[in-house]
Design an enzyme around this catalytic site. Structure first.
Site, mmCIF file in Angstrom:
data_model
loop_
_atom_site.group_PDB
_atom_site.id
_atom_site.type_symbol
_atom_site.label_atom_id
_atom_site.label_comp_id
_atom_site.label_asym_id
_atom_site.label_seq_id
_atom_site.Cartn_x
_atom_site.Cartn_y
_atom_site.Cartn_z
ATOM 1 N N HIS A 133 0.751 -1.325 0.138
ATOM 2 C CA HIS A 133 0.310 0.336 0.365
ATOM 3 C C HIS A 133 1.067 1.248 -0.101
ATOM 4 C CE1 HIS A 133 -2.492 3.219 2.525
ATOM 5 N NE2 HIS A 133 -3.447 2.608 1.016
ATOM 6 N N HIS A 192 -0.749 11.602 -1.997
ATOM 7 C CA HIS A 192 -2.129 10.477 -1.438
ATOM 8 C C HIS A 192 -2.888 12.232 -1.144
ATOM 9 C CE1 HIS A 192 -4.670 8.787 1.316
ATOM 10 N NE2 HIS A 192 -4.401 8.834 0.932
HETATM 11 O O1 G3P Z 1 -6.820 1.613 -2.796
HETATM 12 C C1 G3P Z 1 -6.885 1.283 -1.487
HETATM 13 C C2 G3P Z 1 -6.765 2.337 -0.314
HETATM 14 O O2 G3P Z 1 -5.610 2.864 -1.026
HETATM 15 C C3 G3P Z 1 -8.107 3.450 0.081
HETATM 16 O O3 G3P Z 1 -7.917 4.371 0.555
HETATM 17 O O4 G3P Z 1 -6.588 6.399 1.632
HETATM 18 O O5 G3P Z 1 -5.475 4.488 1.540
HETATM 19 O O6 G3P Z 1 -6.114 5.387 -0.567
HETATM 20 P P1 G3P Z 1 -6.192 5.392 0.727
HETATM 21 MG MG MG Z 2 -4.945 4.384 -1.976
#
Ligand code: G3P
Ligand code: MG
Length: 244
Positions: A9, A51
Site C-alpha cells: 500500500h 495521496h
Molecule cells: O486503494 C486502497 C486504499 O489506498 C484506499 O484508501 O486513503 O489509503 O488511498 P487510501
Molecule cells: Mg490509495
C-alpha cells in the site's frame, strides 16, 4: 484475476516514505508483486504520485497540492518527515512511478483522487500515458472513490480493468459496479461483512480489503473468500500461507 494476495500500500510505506519511488523499489526488493499508489493533480495539470490534497503531511513544505507545478515540486523534500535516511526524496510524477513499476515487473493498482479537479483533468493524461507505455493489462487495475474517475476510464480506455473503491459498501453496489464494468470491489476490512463477500463473489467480482496492517485482522475475511489485501506491512504476512 489478481495473481497475488498481498498488495504493498503506497509502496512499502512502513519502511520508506509513502508514494515515493523509494517505497516502490523497496516493495519490489522485499518480494511484493503488486503495489498500490495514488494519483493527484498539481495546479498546472502535472499528475503526481501523492495521496493528500496538500503537501503538509509528507513533505517539508505546506499548502494545497494545487499550489505546486512540475517545476516547484522538485524543491520539495518528501522523505525527511519519514526518516533522515530518505532526506530529499523527491515527489515523483505519475509517469516516473508507472515506468518504474513496469520496469520492476510489478502489478499496479492505480488509485485516482480527484479532490477539486475534474476526471478529465486527472485521468485523461494518465490514460494517454498508460496507453502508450503500459504493456500488460493483466497487471493493472485502476480504482477510485470517485465514480466520475471510473466513468471516465470506462468510457475512454475500457481495456484497462477497473475496481470500485468503497469505505462501506453501499446497497446499490451492484448497479454502480455494473455501470463501470468493474472487475473488483476494494473496501475497508472493518466494515466488510461475510454476506457481502458471498454476494460479490457470486456476482463474479474480486474483493480486496484495505488497509490491513496485522494479519490477524482478516483471519475470517480470507475464509469468507476475499482475494487480496492492501497493507503497509507486507513483511508481516511473510509467514502467512499466502504468496506475496
Ligand atoms: O486503494 C486502497 C486504499 O489506498 C484506499 O484508501 O486513503 O489509503 O488511498 P487510501
Ligand atoms: Mg490509495
Amino acid at each position: 484475476m489478481i495473481t497475488c494476495k498481498i498488495i504493498a500500500h503506497r509502496g512499502l510505506s512502513s519502511l520508506a516514505p509513502e508514494n515515493t519511488l523509494a517505497a516502490i523499489s523497496l516493495a519490489a526488493k522485499n518480494g511484493a508483486k503488486w503495489v498500490e499508489i495514488d494519483a493527484v493533480a498539481c495546479g498546472d495539470g502535472t499528475i503526481v504520485m501523492w495521496h493528500d490534497n496538500s503537501v503538509d503531511r509528507c513533505s517539508d513544505s505546506s499548502g494545497p497540492i494545487s499550489n505546486f507545478n512540475a517545476q516547484s515540486i522538485k524543491s520539495l523534500d518528501c522523505g525527511s518527515w519519514f526518516s533522515k535516511e530518505y532526506a530529499n526524496e523527491k515527489m515523483a510524477t505519475i509517469e516516473q512511478a508507472i515506468l518504474l513499476i513496469q520496469e520492476l515487473g510489478m502489478g499496479l493498482n492505480l488509485e485516482f483522487k480527484l479532490y477539486q479537479c475534474t476526471a478529465k483533468e486527472v485521468v485523461a493524461p494518465v490514460l494517454d500515458f498508460l496507453n502508450t507505455h503500459w504493456k500488460d493489462t493483466d497487471k493493472l487495475i485502476i480504482s477510485s472513490f470517485d465514480q466520475a474517475a471510473l466513468d471516465y476510464c470506462h468510457q475512454n480506455s475500457p481495456h484497462f480493468k477497473r475496481g470500485m473503491l468503497y469505505d462501506k459498501i453501499p446497497d446499490n453496489w451492484l448497479q454502480q459496479m455494473q455501470s463501470i464494468e468493474a472487475v473488483s470491489c476494494h473496501c475497508h476490512y472493518l466494515h466488510l461483512q461475510q454476506a457481502q463477500v458471498v454476494a460479490l463473489k457470486k456476482a463474479g467480482y474480486e474483493v480486496y480489503c484495505y488497509t490491513v496492517n496485522q494479519p490477524e485482522l482478516v483471519t475470517e475475511h480470507w475464509n469468507w473468500g476475499i482475494d487480496a489485501i492492501f497493507t503497509d506491512y507486507p513483511q508481516r504476512f511473510e509467514k502467512q500461507p499466502l504468496h506475496i
